[in-house]
Design an enzyme around this catalytic site. Structure first.
Site, short mmCIF file in Angstrom:
data_model
loop_
_atom_site.label_atom_id
_atom_site.label_comp_id
_atom_site.label_asym_id
_atom_site.label_seq_id
_atom_site.Cartn_x
_atom_site.Cartn_y
_atom_site.Cartn_z
CD GLU A 56 -2.84 1.50 2.20
OE1 GLU A 56 -2.91 0.70 3.14
OE2 GLU A 56 -3.65 2.45 2.04
CD GLU A 81 2.04 8.13 4.51
OE1 GLU A 81 2.60 9.17 4.10
OE2 GLU A 81 0.91 7.77 4.13
CG ASP A 130 -1.50 13.84 -0.86
OD1 ASP A 130 -2.17 14.27 0.10
OD2 ASP A 130 -0.51 13.08 -0.71
CE LYS A 134 -4.08 26.51 -5.31
NZ LYS A 134 -3.24 26.99 -4.26
CG ASP A 166 -12.15 12.54 -1.97
OD1 ASP A 166 -10.98 12.53 -2.42
OD2 ASP A 166 -12.51 13.31 -1.05
CE LYS A 199 -7.36 11.79 9.90
NZ LYS A 199 -6.08 12.15 10.51
CD GLU A 201 -13.77 5.08 1.36
OE1 GLU A 201 -12.96 4.40 2.03
OE2 GLU A 201 -14.51 4.60 0.51
C1 LIG Z 1 -4.65 12.05 1.14
S1 LIG Z 1 -3.68 11.02 2.13
C2 LIG Z 1 -4.58 9.46 2.14
C3 LIG Z 1 -4.16 8.56 3.26
C4 LIG Z 1 -4.92 7.23 3.37
N1 LIG Z 1 -4.64 6.38 2.23
C5 LIG Z 1 -6.39 7.46 3.53
O1 LIG Z 1 -7.14 7.16 2.58
O2 LIG Z 1 -6.81 7.90 4.61
C6 LIG Z 1 -2.31 10.60 1.05
C7 LIG Z 1 -1.16 9.99 1.81
O3 LIG Z 1 -0.16 9.60 0.88
C8 LIG Z 1 1.12 9.95 1.38
N2 LIG Z 1 1.97 10.13 0.21
C9 LIG Z 1 1.86 11.08 -0.74
N3 LIG Z 1 2.74 10.92 -1.72
C10 LIG Z 1 3.44 9.81 -1.39
C11 LIG Z 1 4.51 9.11 -2.00
N4 LIG Z 1 5.00 9.53 -3.19
N5 LIG Z 1 5.01 8.01 -1.40
C12 LIG Z 1 4.50 7.60 -0.21
N6 LIG Z 1 3.47 8.21 0.42
C13 LIG Z 1 2.96 9.30 -0.16
C14 LIG Z 1 0.88 11.22 2.19
O4 LIG Z 1 1.87 11.42 3.17
C15 LIG Z 1 -0.49 10.94 2.79
O5 LIG Z 1 -0.39 10.30 4.05
#
Ligand SMILES: C[S@@+](CC[C@H](N)C(=O)[O-])C[C@H]1O[C@@H](n2cnc3c(N)ncnc32)[C@H](O)[C@@H]1O
Length: 221
Positions: A56, A81, A130, A134, A166, A199, A201
């Protein structure tokens, strides 16, 4: 097997926060990160066994990964992560629930995938990456054609990639990046998901966003 720090190898740049306020429990858990830390390379070596494998990328606070690992002790589960409080949160869940089949990469997801052997992963999750709404930030998005190519190399034949978002404009880009690839079959799936609500979602749902989930299976060649 001795585990090296995964950020000791060159990684792609990430634009998200790595450090933020950690709770006391997360900070204490991070002191035990070495016990979970996975270096690039062989997943079976790191677990000391050959087993089906989930990776993941961007697990956030790790609830979905912990739930899957707990329900599937016969799987090797790797979480990647960059956000340190999230890593601490996952370690805490593993310890509280006696989950032994989770290893953690403290680093960038695509770089880690590239370090793996080809045809070695059964399942890859990218849940609510993420969105970078923009236009000038779109190039920061994780799911791109390049990402699709790397996933196609690393999944086993018939291995599966699950992506959820989303953010509708990102969903369109995901469909384009994966749908155009000859390496995959599948696409958007409807109905209930086989994983728990994450979270981000839940946050998206609270904001009235639609959730799109995609499942792509790597074609056997
Ligand atoms: C919007 S959050 C979603 C977290 C979780 N999957 C959820 O649905 O609650 C995106 C997560 O991806 C991590 N992240 C972003 N780019 C990443 C990358 N290139 N490699 C590893 N993690 C990354 C961020 O630190 C963040 O915790």
């Amino acid at each position: 097997m001795k585990q090296a720090k995964s950020d000791s190898y060159p990684q792609r740049r990430v634009y998200v926060r790595r450090r933020s306020r950690t709770t006391v429990a997360q900070a204490r858990a991070l002191e035990r990160l070495d016990e979970y830390l996975l270096s690039p390379g062989s997943i079976p070596d790191a677990f000391g066994r050959t087993a089906p494998c989930l990776v993941e990328i961007g697990f956030g606070n790790g609830t979905a990964l912990a739930e899957f690992a707990s329900a599937n002790p016969d799987w090797n589960c790797v979480g990647v992560e960059v956000f340190r409080p999230g890593i601490g949160a996952l370690i805490n869940q593993c310890e509280q629930r006696d989950i032994e089949n989770v290893r953690i990469v403290d680093g960038e997801g695509l770089t880690y995938l590239e370090s793996l052997s080809d045809n070695s992963v059964d399942l890859i999750w990218v849940l609510f990456p993420d969105p970078w709404p923009k236009a000038r930030h779109h190039k920061r998005r994780l799911v791109t054609r390049e990402f699709a190519e790397v996933v196609a190399q690393k999944l086993k034949d018939e291995g599966q990639l699950t992506i959820a978002t989303d953010w509708d404009p990102y969903a369109e880009d995901i469909e384009e990046a994966l749908g155009d690839s000859q390496s995959f079959k599948g696409g958007m799936v409807k109905g209930t998901s086989d994983r728990i609500t994450t979270k981000y979602e839940a946050r998206g749902i609270r904001l009235g966003h639609d959730v799109s989930e995609f499942k792509y299976v790597k074609r056997a060649v």
